[in-house]
Design a protein around this motif. Structure first.
Motif, PDB file in Angstrom:
ATOM      1  N   THR A   9       0.809  -1.168  -0.064  1.00 24.46           N
ATOM      2  CA  THR A   9      -0.063  -0.061  -0.137  1.00 24.46           C
ATOM      3  C   THR A   9       0.749   1.394  -0.203  1.00 24.46           C
ATOM      4  OG1 THR A   9      -0.067  -0.034   2.347  1.00 24.46           O
ATOM      5  CG2 THR A   9      -1.874  -1.180   1.204  1.00 24.46           C
ATOM      6  N   GLY A  10       0.150   2.176  -0.209  1.00 27.14           N
ATOM      7  CA  GLY A  10       1.075   3.608  -0.355  1.00 27.14           C
ATOM      8  C   GLY A  10      -0.068   4.734  -0.524  1.00 27.14           C
ATOM      9  N   THR A  11       0.817   5.768  -1.239  1.00 33.04           N
ATOM     10  CA  THR A  11      -0.193   7.096  -1.707  1.00 33.04           C
ATOM     11  C   THR A  11       0.256   7.513  -2.875  1.00 33.04           C
ATOM     12  OG1 THR A  11       0.116   7.757   0.800  1.00 33.04           O
ATOM     13  CG2 THR A  11      -0.617   9.296  -0.970  1.00 33.04           C
ATOM     14  N   LEU A  12      -0.645   7.492  -3.811  1.00 34.27           N
ATOM     15  CA  LEU A  12      -0.479   8.088  -5.149  1.00 34.27           C
ATOM     16  C   LEU A  12      -0.392   9.809  -4.934  1.00 34.27           C
ATOM     17  CD1 LEU A  12      -0.535   7.346  -8.235  1.00 34.27           C
ATOM     18  CD2 LEU A  12      -3.077   8.175  -8.055  1.00 34.27           C
ATOM     19  N   SER A  13       0.383  10.473  -5.498  1.00 34.19           N
ATOM     20  CA  SER A  13       0.209  11.787  -5.690  1.00 34.19           C
ATOM     21  C   SER A  13       0.411  12.375  -7.019  1.00 34.19           C
ATOM     22  CB  SER A  13       1.658  12.439  -4.686  1.00 34.19           C
ATOM     23  OG  SER A  13       1.667  12.021  -3.708  1.00 34.19           O
ATOM     24  N   VAL A  14      -0.659  13.332  -7.196  1.00 34.72           N
ATOM     25  CA  VAL A  14      -0.847  13.860  -8.675  1.00 34.72           C
ATOM     26  C   VAL A  14      -0.401  15.063  -8.635  1.00 34.72           C
ATOM     27  CG1 VAL A  14      -2.541  14.499 -10.161  1.00 34.72           C
ATOM     28  CG2 VAL A  14      -3.192  12.656  -8.760  1.00 34.72           C
ATOM     29  N   GLN A  15       0.220  15.606  -9.661  1.00 34.43           N
ATOM     30  CA  GLN A  15       0.786  16.726  -9.804  1.00 34.43           C
ATOM     31  C   GLN A  15       0.154  18.091  -9.241  1.00 34.43           C
ATOM     32  OE1 GLN A  15       1.398  17.215 -14.186  1.00 34.43           O
ATOM     33  NE2 GLN A  15       3.612  17.259 -14.138  1.00 34.43           N
ATOM     34  N   GLU A  16      -1.160  18.234  -9.494  1.00 33.27           N
ATOM     35  CA  GLU A  16      -2.041  19.313  -8.839  1.00 33.27           C
ATOM     36  C   GLU A  16      -2.262  19.163  -7.480  1.00 33.27           C
ATOM     37  OE1 GLU A  16      -3.133  17.541 -11.947  1.00 33.27           O
ATOM     38  OE2 GLU A  16      -2.269  19.345 -13.127  1.00 33.27           O
TER      39      GLU A  16
END
Length: 135
Positions: A9-16
């Protein structure tokens, strides 16, 4: 992409700036299971390596984003259950989420994402969180 991912598991970070919980399916078994048998998904599921998906046996429509080796979005489509997705030759990863979610995160072609894995959830392992980015 630099380092290979493992199931976890983890975290997805989007540019915005959107930060979304992500489940990583890197093993054959985890990729094969995917979202089958689930009634929904909290956040997203990252299939790696992958360049196409299907929704046979799924219970709900999903958004599908094809990512290249730099984790840049190549295409985003919404798929209903019982469909076979297009093969994207340049894709190295596929991100799945409930239909409509990706638009809310600002995910569209050309946007780059970052995946940070949790040490306790599998991911990269090691003493602390691992950030997976393109070289």
């Amino acid at each position: 992409m630099g380092r290979s991912l493992r199931d976890g598991t983890g975290t997805l970070s989007v540019q915005e700036g959107a930060a979304v919980p992500v489940e990583v399916a890197a093993s054959y078994r985890a990729r094969r299971r995917g979202l089958l048998g689930r009634d929904g998904v909290a956040g997203a599921l990252l299939l790696t390596p992958a360049n196409s998906v299907h929704t046979f046996g799924m219970r709900f429509p999903i958004d599908v984003a094809h990512l290249d080796r730099e984790l840049r979005v190549l295409a985003v489509v919404t798929m209903r259950p019982g469909r076979l997705g297009a093969l994207r030759l340049r894709a190295r990863h596929v991100l799945e989420a409930e239909a409509g979610a990706m638009a809310g995160w600002g995910l569209r072609p050309g946007v780059r994402v970052t995946v940070t894995t949790d040490p306790a959830g599998g991911g990269q392992g090691g003493p602390g969180p691992s950030s997976v980015k393109a070289p």
